[in-house]
Design an enzyme around this catalytic site. Sequence first.
Site, PDB file in Angstrom:
ATOM      1  N   GLU A  36       0.788  -1.013  -0.269  1.00 18.20           N
ATOM      2  CA  GLU A  36       0.091  -0.008   0.172  1.00 18.20           C
ATOM      3  C   GLU A  36       1.005   0.936   0.027  1.00 18.20           C
ATOM      4  O   GLU A  36       0.402   1.912  -0.418  1.00 18.20           O
ATOM      5  CB  GLU A  36      -0.933   0.013   1.185  1.00 18.20           C
ATOM      6  CG  GLU A  36      -1.815  -1.385   1.343  1.00 18.20           C
ATOM      7  CD  GLU A  36      -1.116  -2.068   1.786  1.00 18.20           C
ATOM      8  OE1 GLU A  36      -2.095  -3.399   2.586  1.00 18.20           O
ATOM      9  OE2 GLU A  36      -0.071  -2.727   2.389  1.00 18.20           O
ATOM     10  N   ALA A  77      11.359 -35.195  -8.173  1.00 23.11           N
ATOM     11  CA  ALA A  77      11.859 -35.357  -9.650  1.00 23.11           C
ATOM     12  C   ALA A  77      12.333 -37.204  -9.889  1.00 23.11           C
ATOM     13  O   ALA A  77      13.439 -37.764  -9.454  1.00 23.11           O
ATOM     14  CB  ALA A  77      13.333 -35.292  -9.427  1.00 23.11           C
ATOM     15  N   THR A 104      20.341 -36.662   2.079  1.00 22.98           N
ATOM     16  CA  THR A 104      20.532 -35.997   0.716  1.00 22.98           C
ATOM     17  C   THR A 104      21.964 -35.275   0.940  1.00 22.98           C
ATOM     18  O   THR A 104      22.733 -35.178  -0.181  1.00 22.98           O
ATOM     19  CB  THR A 104      19.290 -35.734   0.402  1.00 22.98           C
ATOM     20  OG1 THR A 104      18.654 -36.229   0.032  1.00 22.98           O
ATOM     21  CG2 THR A 104      19.551 -34.134  -0.629  1.00 22.98           C
ATOM     22  N   ASP A 124      24.557 -35.736  -1.281  1.00 25.44           N
ATOM     23  CA  ASP A 124      24.938 -34.776  -2.553  1.00 25.44           C
ATOM     24  C   ASP A 124      25.917 -33.975  -1.978  1.00 25.44           C
ATOM     25  O   ASP A 124      26.637 -33.478  -3.073  1.00 25.44           O
ATOM     26  CB  ASP A 124      23.813 -35.067  -3.347  1.00 25.44           C
ATOM     27  CG  ASP A 124      22.689 -35.484  -3.806  1.00 25.44           C
ATOM     28  OD1 ASP A 124      23.812 -36.805  -3.951  1.00 25.44           O
ATOM     29  OD2 ASP A 124      21.913 -35.862  -3.491  1.00 25.44           O
ATOM     30  N   LEU A 178      22.042 -26.366  -2.781  1.00 27.62           N
ATOM     31  CA  LEU A 178      20.841 -25.982  -2.654  1.00 27.62           C
ATOM     32  C   LEU A 178      20.116 -24.170  -2.272  1.00 27.62           C
ATOM     33  O   LEU A 178      19.698 -23.468  -2.058  1.00 27.62           O
ATOM     34  CB  LEU A 178      20.134 -26.105  -0.604  1.00 27.62           C
ATOM     35  CG  LEU A 178      20.709 -27.677  -0.227  1.00 27.62           C
ATOM     36  CD1 LEU A 178      20.462 -27.268   0.974  1.00 27.62           C
ATOM     37  CD2 LEU A 178      18.981 -28.353  -1.596  1.00 27.62           C
TER      38      LEU A 178
END
Length: 362
Positions: free
Chosen positions: A54, A156, A198, A202, A206
């Site tokens: 606003e 995925a 994970t 890996d 991120l």
Amino acid sequence: MSDADRRFMALALGLAARGLGNVWPNPAVGCVIVNEGRIVGRGWTQPGGRPHAERRALDMAGAAARGATAYVTLEPCSHHGKTPPCSEGLIAAGVARVVSAQEDPDPRVSGRGHAMLRAAGLAVDVGLMEAEARALQAGFLSRITRGRPWLALKLATSFDGRIALANSESQWITSAPARARVHALRARFDAVLVGGGTARADDPLLTVRSFTPLRQPVRVVASAGLDLPRDRLAGSVSEAPLWLVHGPDAGAEARAFWAGIGAELIEVPLAGQGLNVAALSVALGARGLTRVFCEGGGQFAAALMRAGLVDELIGFTAGVALGADARPALGPLGLAHLPDAPRFTLASVETLGGNVLHRWRR
């Protein structure tokens, strides 16, 4: 309300979406100011949560705000924080009418903004495109009403729901356009979350890397013992915030190392063999996060699913089959009866670089 009202509110919602991922702990709000059918001001919540939508729209409108209608996607705030209330700003500018998509459930507002406007003589209409506004504000609404952020789980996978071969090879199951979309999605969330498995497998960055975002998401890794690799993740703390959620038994040396390089440590209790994911979720909400994008892995995702914490599924499915000996996208859910399985409603589907992107809501 008229078709013109709906058209201007739709524009305000489009503006509000620009703030997703950039404004937490504040809501991503859009505002359009219209005088005699002409748009004289528009704005959306700026990175970090200020200025509010606003205020931006009023500054653009200037004197043209007098006698105008303001379309806002969330009730204008009524409390004094780091900035004056937006309701006061609308009144002072001489706005004649405010069309608001929804009431703000924040106890500091919760109808007071609308009441302040009406008391000052402004016409106030509430509820235009409320369903669309609530969907856009799902993260903020979740944090305020449930004490935890909205959580989207991204999977995925191959056509048969696998995320890697038995030997852990996984690059790449999905296409380059699908992977680029993942980075775009990361940028629209406050945080990216993965489990310790994970991270150990890996050592992922991120971060958003396909383009330069306005604000990198917070990187959250859940690891009960803080037994994490100290290469890429540790070497990138200056690039994006790193929060590590751990259990009470995490070692002193690991705590000292990660705190020493600038990571924020968050301790939560254990539940069975792992972290209490419900407590983890509440801890993230208490720190202001509204939207969290979880990228696995399978055991951690299953724990979130078992706890009923997954609000949205985002699937990238490739036309490749890996077989039963490959690693599944989800670990065991312990289901005894089919009606007990978590169910989601299809929200959208599209093809992307030879893959299918499908989104589901609880």
